[in-house]
Design a protein around this motif. Structure first.
Motif: not given
Length: 312
Positions: A60, A112, A143
């Motif tokens: 991430l 995110l 994502t």
């Protein structure tokens, strides 16, 4: 230039047009942007190379670095070209692309960061169930969802903004095409669009921000129940980097997109936009590299390998 949508270009007045120290500011912006690109690219490289960083959390983080690189690349090259050549024209298509990418990347970062907060919640509150609750399939879905939701908002706002007729004055008092600034030039009633845009901003900013607040409220409650000081310190360290990034990003984004037009000024818009499009992207890799133990270990390993190769 004629009224309506027949104009073939807009004029970006730029960032340095009313400042005496414009050369100094130009050099500082270019240097910061270059350092941001290098720092985020190196962060992605480091996460890809070190096996210890092959976890959902760092995946991430690599996506966050990618979004920051793309945001800088969307804004800065055009601004630098305009300053060096004096050619400040931008076509409606180019303007639409800047609006699309800036909103896509900004909205994508909102979701995110929310995904990263969930990752930290699972890591602190349910460490033994982390591989199940934060598996790779869920990580990839979050994502992809961040990119898709950001792109949907960016496409809608870019198309709606450029659908308005514009008055004779096509001068945009900004260094890139930003939807709230461009709306000021419209020769039409923009109340409905501004209201819809405000609702979109509430959804894109406050919904992920609410999820972040919920995650960290649960994390704080869990930390306060920990008996050992070392465990509490480790938990705070785990979350502090992400909280710093959240504060920087959301502060600037909420100020830019959620203020009514009557309370906004072009000068303040430009200052805040510089902060979240140019300076925030360089802070993210610095925050994570300086305050994260795993990243520092990976950095030392990489530098050690480079040093060994140079002596061979």
């Amino acid at each position: 230039m004629k009224n309506g949508n027949t104009t073939s270009y807009f004029i970006l007045l730029g960032l340095f047009n009313h400042t005496e120290a414009k050369l100094f500011l130009f050099v500082m912006v270019v240097t910061t942007s270059f350092a941001s690109l290098v720092g985020n690219a190196f962060m992605i490289f480091l996460i890809h190379q070190d096996a210890r960083l092959h976890t959902p959390m760092y995946f991430l983080l690599s996506q966050l670095s990618l979004m920051d690189m793309m945001l800088v690349s969307t804004i800065v090259p055009k601004m630098v070209t305009d300053y060096l050549t004096g050619d400040k024209f931008i076509s409606p298509a180019g303007c639409g692309l800047q609006i699309f990418f800036s909103i896509t990347l900004g909205g994508g970062e909102c979701f995110l960061l929310a995904a990263m907060s969930y990752d930290r919640y699972v890591a602190v509150c349910h460490p033994l169930r982390y591989p199940i609750l934060m598996n790779w399939q869920l990580c990839l879905r979050m994502t992809l969802g961040s990119w898709v939701l950001g792109a949907a908002d960016g496409l809608m706002q870019a198309a709606a903004t450029l659908s308005f007729p514009f008055c004779d004055a096509h001068e945009i008092n900004h260094f890139f095409c930003e939807a709230p600034t461009l709306v000021r030039l419209a020769c039409a009633d923009t109340f409905v669009f501004e209201y819809v845009m405000y609702i979109c901003c509430v959804l894109m900013l406050l919904v992920p921000f609410s999820l972040i607040l919920i995650s960290y409220s649960l994390i704080l409650a869990a930390i306060l129940q920990m008996r050992f000081r070392e465990a509490r310190k480790k938990a705070f360290t785990t979350c502090s980097s992400h909280l710093s990034v959240v504060g920087l990003f959301y502060g600037a984004a909420i100020f830019t997109y959620m203020q009514p037009k009557s309370y906004r000024s072009a000068h303040h818009d430009k200052v805040v936009s510089v902060f979240y499009t140019i300076f925030t992207p360089i802070l993210n890799p610095l925050i994570y590299s300086l305050r994260n133990r795993e990243v520092k270990l990976a950095l030392r390993k990489c530098l050690g390998q480079c040093s060994a190769l140079s002596h061979d």
